[in-house]
Design an enzyme around this catalytic site. Structure first.
Site, PDB file in Angstrom:
ATOM      1  N   HIS A  36     -13.060  29.204  52.945  1.00 54.03           N
ATOM      2  CA  HIS A  36     -13.066  29.056  51.488  1.00 54.03           C
ATOM      3  C   HIS A  36     -12.146  27.915  51.058  1.00 54.03           C
ATOM      4  CE1 HIS A  36     -14.018  33.510  51.830  1.00 54.03           C
ATOM      5  NE2 HIS A  36     -15.053  33.050  51.146  1.00 54.03           N
ATOM      6  N   TYR A  52     -11.286  37.631  49.237  1.00 52.15           N
ATOM      7  CA  TYR A  52     -10.665  37.760  50.557  1.00 52.15           C
ATOM      8  C   TYR A  52     -10.684  36.392  51.237  1.00 52.15           C
ATOM      9  CZ  TYR A  52      -8.559  41.019  53.815  1.00 52.15           C
ATOM     10  OH  TYR A  52      -7.644  41.711  54.592  1.00 52.15           O
TER      11      TYR A  52
END
Length: 283
Positions: free
Chosen positions: A37, A32
């Site tokens: 990230h 997700y």
């Protein structure tokens, strides 16, 4: 970009890259993917010849009654986001491939640092984290691994594991990435109701207020904790689980006054959603 689904295939890929003299960076994630990230992937891509992003919701780090089944998943989005950020490989194994029938080997940092902060309410969590991360290090043959500071206790525990076991991989800590209103990016932010989402930036505001006091010379733990607590209490749905001051990366509890490198860590619940945030200051 390649998508690899089995440990055996990833090990073979990594060996071929190393045989060709290439460096490998690893970004372990539970998927997700968001901009936090992406920042890790971009840093790895800038420092390594090959970047591997693991997307694996690791069952061994979830306790009974936690959100394993409901944890957000979107592998198509994750592959698109990983590739856009510069990944060469997405490693997306099935739980049965990582933990086959009869699996019984675990890696555990057996010290107080896994029993404090989030370890108090999640007693099996860090054993699951260190086990899966050790497996990912072995499978990927990475030279460097990239972790966000938002999970500061996790970062400290992994640093200890790598040091204790002479793993020979470099751990690269990366700064927290925040939404425009200050909320630390997290896959779990999607659990917040609209009202809770409006209140959630109170975590970062309270930490910023503490940092201002520290910059002004305040060193008393009680004074700093009381100010953080006061600001969090302004959010009607916020329920603070902990507000702690600990040395970093040892995670020893600070005494009455802070000094050295200090982690100020929070865990706050909004209904069923548990959020964490932190800052690290050098005194």
């Amino acid at each position: 970009m390649k998508i690899i689904n089995t440990p055996k295939e990833l090990s073979a890929y990594a060996k071929a890259q190393k045989d060709a003299g290439k460096s490998i960076g690893l970004v372990p994630t539970m998927g997700y993917l968001h901009d936090g990230h992406a920042s890790l992937i971009k840093k790895s891509a800038s420092e390594n010849d090959v970047t591997i992003v693991s997307v694996f919701v690791n069952p061994t780090q979830f306790g009974a009654g936690e959100d394993l089944d409901s944890y957000p998943r979107d592998i198509e989005h994750d592959c698109t986001a990983a590739e856009a950020a510069g990944a060469n490989v997405v490693f997306h194994p099935e739980p049965g491939d990582m933990y086959p029938a009869g699996y019984g080997t675990y890696v555990s940092v057996d010290s107080d640092m896994t029993k404090v902060l989030c370890g108090r309410s999640r007693p099996t969590h860090f054993r699951g984290v260190t086990t899966v991360v050790a497996k990912l290090f072995n499978i990927s043959a990475a030279d460097r691994a990239y972790f966000g500071q938002k999970d500061a206790q996790q970062l400290a525990v992994i640093m200890r594991m790598v040091s204790d076991l002479n793993m020979g991989i470099e751990i690269i800590p990366c700064p927290i990435v925040r939404e425009p209103d200050g909320l630390a990016m997290s896959s779990r932010n999607t659990y917040l109701s609209p009202g809770e989402r409006t209140q959630a930036p109170v975590l970062s505001r309270s930490l910023s207020a503490a940092k201002k006091l520290i910059d002004a010379g305040e060193r008393d733990v009680k004074t700093l904790r009381d100010e953080i607590s006061r600001i969090i209490s302004c959010a009607p749905d916020a329920d603070a689980e902990y507000i702690e001051f600990r040395s970093f990366p040892s995670l020893d509890e600070c005494g009455g006054r802070i000094s050295g490198k200090v982690l100020i860590a929070l865990a706050v619940r909004f209904g069923k959603t548990r959020l964490i945030d932190n800052i690290i200051v050098n005194i």
